[in-house]
Write a protein that holds these residues in place. Structure first.
Motif, PDB file in Angstrom:
ATOM      1  N   ALA A  80      -1.786  18.089   3.810  1.00 31.17           N
ATOM      2  CA  ALA A  80      -3.128  17.825   4.330  1.00 31.17           C
ATOM      3  C   ALA A  80      -3.963  17.048   3.317  1.00 31.17           C
ATOM      4  O   ALA A  80      -4.678  16.102   3.679  1.00 31.17           O
ATOM      5  N   LEU A  81      -3.873  17.422   2.044  1.00 34.54           N
ATOM      6  CA  LEU A  81      -4.605  16.709   1.004  1.00 34.54           C
ATOM      7  C   LEU A  81      -4.122  15.268   0.900  1.00 34.54           C
ATOM      8  O   LEU A  81      -4.925  14.334   0.804  1.00 34.54           O
ATOM      9  N   TRP A  82      -2.814  15.068   0.943  1.00 35.74           N
ATOM     10  CA  TRP A  82      -2.255  13.718   0.873  1.00 35.74           C
ATOM     11  C   TRP A  82      -2.731  12.851   2.043  1.00 35.74           C
ATOM     12  O   TRP A  82      -3.142  11.706   1.842  1.00 35.74           O
ATOM     13  N   LEU A  83      -2.689  13.394   3.248  1.00 37.33           N
ATOM     14  CA  LEU A  83      -3.157  12.624   4.404  1.00 37.33           C
ATOM     15  C   LEU A  83      -4.637  12.290   4.256  1.00 37.33           C
ATOM     16  O   LEU A  83      -5.064  11.175   4.576  1.00 37.33           O
ATOM     17  N   GLY A  84      -5.424  13.245   3.780  1.00 36.94           N
ATOM     18  CA  GLY A  84      -6.842  12.987   3.545  1.00 36.94           C
ATOM     19  C   GLY A  84      -7.073  11.902   2.509  1.00 36.94           C
ATOM     20  O   GLY A  84      -7.920  11.015   2.686  1.00 36.94           O
ATOM     21  N   ASP A 116       0.817  -1.223   0.000  1.00 39.69           N
ATOM     22  CA  ASP A 116       0.000   0.000   0.000  1.00 39.69           C
ATOM     23  C   ASP A 116       0.847   1.268   0.000  1.00 39.69           C
ATOM     24  O   ASP A 116       0.372   2.330  -0.396  1.00 39.69           O
ATOM     25  N   SER A 117       2.089   1.165   0.416  1.00 39.43           N
ATOM     26  CA  SER A 117       2.978   2.331   0.369  1.00 39.43           C
ATOM     27  C   SER A 117       3.154   2.829  -1.055  1.00 39.43           C
ATOM     28  O   SER A 117       3.327   4.030  -1.286  1.00 39.43           O
ATOM     29  N   GLY A 118       3.100   1.928  -2.024  1.00 37.93           N
ATOM     30  CA  GLY A 118       3.135   2.340  -3.429  1.00 37.93           C
ATOM     31  C   GLY A 118       1.935   3.198  -3.788  1.00 37.93           C
ATOM     32  O   GLY A 118       2.053   4.197  -4.514  1.00 37.93           O
ATOM     33  N   VAL A 119       0.774   2.840  -3.260  1.00 35.95           N
ATOM     34  CA  VAL A 119      -0.432   3.649  -3.474  1.00 35.95           C
ATOM     35  C   VAL A 119      -0.261   4.997  -2.786  1.00 35.95           C
ATOM     36  O   VAL A 119      -0.594   6.041  -3.346  1.00 35.95           O
ATOM     37  N   TRP A 120       0.263   4.988  -1.558  1.00 35.63           N
ATOM     38  CA  TRP A 120       0.492   6.238  -0.839  1.00 35.63           C
ATOM     39  C   TRP A 120       1.419   7.158  -1.626  1.00 35.63           C
ATOM     40  O   TRP A 120       1.208   8.360  -1.688  1.00 35.63           O
ATOM     41  N   PHE A 121       2.460   6.588  -2.226  1.00 38.79           N
ATOM     42  CA  PHE A 121       3.410   7.370  -3.004  1.00 38.79           C
ATOM     43  C   PHE A 121       2.703   8.008  -4.204  1.00 38.79           C
ATOM     44  O   PHE A 121       2.914   9.182  -4.509  1.00 38.79           O
ATOM     45  N   ALA A 122       1.851   7.240  -4.878  1.00 39.83           N
ATOM     46  CA  ALA A 122       1.085   7.781  -6.008  1.00 39.83           C
ATOM     47  C   ALA A 122       0.142   8.898  -5.544  1.00 39.83           C
ATOM     48  O   ALA A 122       0.005   9.929  -6.217  1.00 39.83           O
TER      49      ALA A 122
END
Length: 152
Positions: free
Chosen positions: A65-69, A22-28
């Motif tokens: 903030a957008l990324w965390l959301g 899922d870290s790959g998704v987080w990076f995207a």
């Protein structure tokens, strides 16, 4: 649904593999957030080999903030609607309520907001300590949301 058998509950190892995926998704999602804010603020530059977004100050905070959301939203929606994220589905684990029933949206949101605390101070350290030091393999978010992670 019947109560989840405790032998099917997942510990740190397989959950860590799912999170690594899922870290790959987080990076995207980070790229989506940075470039969305850069586009909105006019801070995208064309460089020789593509585009660049160099955010500072308020725009950088907005992108964070957008990324965390987006990241919390990704986990919340995937676990609520499908029982797991891409990483969890690939390693064949899923999130359920402690009684074995599917997650409610509220339980999924609560467990994933707590993910931000479980992540502290770095790399899910608090979450790992909580899972390893308790009778149940649950991180803080699982306890607050009334959830468990089980093998499919």
């Amino acid at each position: 649904m019947a109560s989840t058998d405790e032998d099917d509950r997942c510990g740190v190892g397989i959950r860590g593999v799912a999170m690594a995926i899922d870290s790959g998704v987080w990076f995207a999602l980070l790229f989506v957030a940075v470039y969305a804010v850069a586009a909105a603020t006019g801070q995208i530059e064309t460089v020789a080999n593509g585009t660049d977004a160099n955010l500072e100050g308020g725009p950088a905070a907005a992108a964070l903030a957008l990324w965390l959301g987006l990241a919390v939203g990704y986990h919340t929606v995937c676990e609520w609607r499908f029982g797991g994220t891409i990483g969890k589905r690939l390693v064949r684990i899923r999130v359920e309520s402690t009684d074995g029933s599917p997650l409610s949206l509220g339980a999924s949101l609560l467990r994933n907001l707590a993910r931000l605390v479980d992540w502290l101070p770095f790399g899910y350290a608090l979450g790992i300590v909580v899972v390893l030091s308790s009778d149940e393999p649950q991180r803080l978010g699982d306890r607050l949301g009334g959830t468990v992670v089980v093998r499919r």
